[in-house]
Design a protein around this motif. Structure first.
Motif, PDB file in Angstrom:
ATOM      1  N   LYS A  47       0.837  -1.210   0.000  1.00 53.44           N
ATOM      2  CA  LYS A  47       0.000   0.000   0.000  1.00 53.44           C
ATOM      3  C   LYS A  47       0.871   1.259   0.000  1.00 53.44           C
ATOM      4  O   LYS A  47       0.417   2.343  -0.332  1.00 53.44           O
ATOM      5  N   SER A  49       3.706   3.940  -1.067  1.00 56.42           N
ATOM      6  CA  SER A  49       4.205   4.418  -2.356  1.00 56.42           C
ATOM      7  C   SER A  49       5.562   3.783  -2.656  1.00 56.42           C
ATOM      8  O   SER A  49       6.300   3.427  -1.739  1.00 56.42           O
ATOM      9  N   GLY A  68      -4.786   9.399   3.867  1.00 52.50           N
ATOM     10  CA  GLY A  68      -4.215   8.045   3.864  1.00 52.50           C
ATOM     11  C   GLY A  68      -2.725   8.082   4.162  1.00 52.50           C
ATOM     12  O   GLY A  68      -1.905   8.317   3.274  1.00 52.50           O
ATOM     13  N   PHE A  70      -0.887   5.627   6.182  1.00 53.86           N
ATOM     14  CA  PHE A  70      -0.266   4.292   6.319  1.00 53.86           C
ATOM     15  C   PHE A  70       0.890   4.391   7.320  1.00 53.86           C
ATOM     16  O   PHE A  70       0.684   4.835   8.436  1.00 53.86           O
ATOM     17  N   SER A  74       4.902   8.385   2.757  1.00 54.27           N
ATOM     18  CA  SER A  74       4.663   9.495   1.819  1.00 54.27           C
ATOM     19  C   SER A  74       4.677  10.836   2.550  1.00 54.27           C
ATOM     20  O   SER A  74       5.138  11.839   1.995  1.00 54.27           O
ATOM     21  N   GLU A  93      -5.482   9.550   8.955  1.00 60.22           N
ATOM     22  CA  GLU A  93      -5.389   8.085   9.032  1.00 60.22           C
ATOM     23  C   GLU A  93      -6.443   7.557  10.002  1.00 60.22           C
ATOM     24  O   GLU A  93      -6.732   8.173  11.026  1.00 60.22           O
ATOM     25  N   ALA A 122     -11.600   9.730   7.277  1.00 63.19           N
ATOM     26  CA  ALA A 122     -11.246  10.923   6.507  1.00 63.19           C
ATOM     27  C   ALA A 122     -12.468  11.772   6.141  1.00 63.19           C
ATOM     28  O   ALA A 122     -12.372  13.003   6.139  1.00 63.19           O
ATOM     29  N   ASP A 139      -5.080   9.188  -1.086  1.00 61.95           N
ATOM     30  CA  ASP A 139      -4.448   7.857  -1.150  1.00 61.95           C
ATOM     31  C   ASP A 139      -4.988   6.950  -0.037  1.00 61.95           C
ATOM     32  O   ASP A 139      -4.240   6.163   0.525  1.00 61.95           O
TER      33      ASP A 139
HETATM   34  C1  LIG Z   1      -2.576   3.268   0.361  1.00 63.98           C
HETATM   35  S1  LIG Z   1      -2.401   3.486   2.065  1.00 63.98           S
HETATM   36  C2  LIG Z   1      -1.566   5.036   2.159  1.00 63.98           C
HETATM   37  C3  LIG Z   1      -0.144   4.951   1.697  1.00 63.98           C
HETATM   38  C4  LIG Z   1       0.691   6.164   1.992  1.00 63.98           C
HETATM   39  N1  LIG Z   1       0.073   7.382   1.477  1.00 63.98           N
HETATM   40  C5  LIG Z   1       2.048   5.975   1.357  1.00 63.98           C
HETATM   41  O1  LIG Z   1       2.201   6.321   0.184  1.00 63.98           O
HETATM   42  O2  LIG Z   1       2.942   5.425   1.997  1.00 63.98           O
HETATM   43  C6  LIG Z   1      -4.040   3.900   2.549  1.00 63.98           C
HETATM   44  C7  LIG Z   1      -4.215   4.235   4.024  1.00 63.98           C
HETATM   45  O3  LIG Z   1      -5.513   4.832   4.175  1.00 63.98           O
HETATM   46  C8  LIG Z   1      -6.060   4.422   5.402  1.00 63.98           C
HETATM   47  N2  LIG Z   1      -7.519   4.544   5.364  1.00 63.98           N
HETATM   48  C9  LIG Z   1      -8.401   3.657   4.831  1.00 63.98           C
HETATM   49  N3  LIG Z   1      -9.647   4.103   4.986  1.00 63.98           N
HETATM   50  C10 LIG Z   1      -9.557   5.309   5.608  1.00 63.98           C
HETATM   51  C11 LIG Z   1     -10.512   6.260   6.037  1.00 63.98           C
HETATM   52  N4  LIG Z   1     -11.829   6.071   5.852  1.00 63.98           N
HETATM   53  N5  LIG Z   1     -10.067   7.374   6.655  1.00 63.98           N
HETATM   54  C12 LIG Z   1      -8.732   7.578   6.835  1.00 63.98           C
HETATM   55  N6  LIG Z   1      -7.785   6.713   6.446  1.00 63.98           N
HETATM   56  C13 LIG Z   1      -8.191   5.592   5.848  1.00 63.98           C
HETATM   57  C14 LIG Z   1      -5.587   2.969   5.555  1.00 63.98           C
HETATM   58  O4  LIG Z   1      -5.619   2.575   6.912  1.00 63.98           O
HETATM   59  C15 LIG Z   1      -4.170   3.026   4.958  1.00 63.98           C
HETATM   60  O5  LIG Z   1      -3.210   3.208   5.963  1.00 63.98           O
END
Ligand SMILES: C[S@@+](CC[C@H](N)C(=O)[O-])C[C@H]1O[C@@H](n2cnc3c(N)ncnc32)[C@H](O)[C@@H]1O
Length: 231
Positions: A47, A49, A68, A70, A74, A93, A122, A139
């Motif tokens: 997940k 980047s 997002g 994680f 990022s 997050e 979010a 993301d």
């Molecule tokens: C693709 S990962 C993010 C990767 C990060 N941006 C990176 O590039 O390293 C998506 C993240 O969004 C979070 N997420 C999922 N649903 C969410 C929500 N409704 N509100 C906030 N965060 C959420 C997940 O827990 C996860 O950690």
């Protein structure tokens, strides 16, 4: 070249990735360390980047919003990429596990001066935000993109010359068609298929929104670039 994407095979795509990484300015030691840590620690580390994507996160933004977080990779990349502008970075997050991991990383790497993590879903957090951001990186959960962008536009959380970047709009290729990514294994296939359906709806409806201009870029896992029309 009249098409927009070269017809890579899986093997050639790997070689192209390696070629680009080894001919690009490398990410910093901090980013490399955190990327390796995340890869070793979390089973769903894909997940995060890619390293090349981290190296690309250099934009002249002053106020940056990330949906997002994680493990914080990022957000760390945005932090490093905005040293000149000293951007304030807000990252959202939901997962307690990932909140703990990113808070630990932000403390370890001393970025709390410009990075603020807001916990919770979010869509609810977005409704409490005020002001405008000049870069917004979407993301999080892929079935939430449509609502996130709607809230951002309705509440004018995007500054007049700002840009929204939505990551993974190809859903590994499955947004384009179920037959487009035979290399996605059964373990994660259903997840990415449903992401692809949601993202296809998002991409298709977004281009009909008269407020914005959109470019779907065939880079990484597909990145949509959204701006206000006539900005
Ligand atoms: C693709 S990962 C993010 C990767 C990060 N941006 C990176 O590039 O390293 C998506 C993240 O969004 C979070 N997420 C999922 N649903 C969410 C929500 N409704 N509100 C906030 N965060 C959420 C997940 O827990 C996860 O950690």
């Amino acid at each position: 070249m009249l098409g927009s994407v070269l017809p890579f095979t899986e093997d050639v795509a790997d070689r192209v990735s390696e070629y680009c990484e080894t001919r690009s300015t490398p990410i910093t030691d901090t980013l490399q360390k955190h990327w390796e840590y995340t890869r070793g620690k979390f089973s769903d580390a894909d997940k995060m980047s890619s390293r090349l994507q981290g190296a690309w996160m250099i934009f002249t933004a002053k106020d940056l919003l990330e949906i997002g977080c994680f493990s914080g990779y990022s957000a760390l990349a945005w932090y490093e990429g905005t040293k000149e502008t000293q951007a304030e970075i807000v990252t959202l997050e939901l997962s307690p596990k990932m909140i703990a991991a990113s808070r630990k990383a932000f403390q370890e790497y001393g970025v709390d001066d410009r990075v603020t993590l807001i916990e919770g879903p979010a869509d609810e957090t977005l409704k409490t935000l005020t002001g405008a951001f000049d870069l917004i990186f979407v993301d999080a959960n892929k079935d939430g993109y449509e609502n996130y962008v709607k809230i951002i536009l309705d509440q004018k959380l995007l500054s007049p010359n700002g840009i929204i970047l939505c990551d993974n709009v190809f859903a590994r290729g499955l947004t384009i068609g179920a037959d487009c990514a035979p290399w996605v294994n059964d373990h994660i296939r259903q997840y990415w298929l449903s992401c692809g359906q949601a993202l296809d709806g998002f991409n298709t409806r977004l281009i009909q929104d008269p407020r914005v201009e959109v470019v779907v870029l065939p880079v990484f896992d597909g990145v949509s670039q959204i701006k206000w029309k006539d900005s």
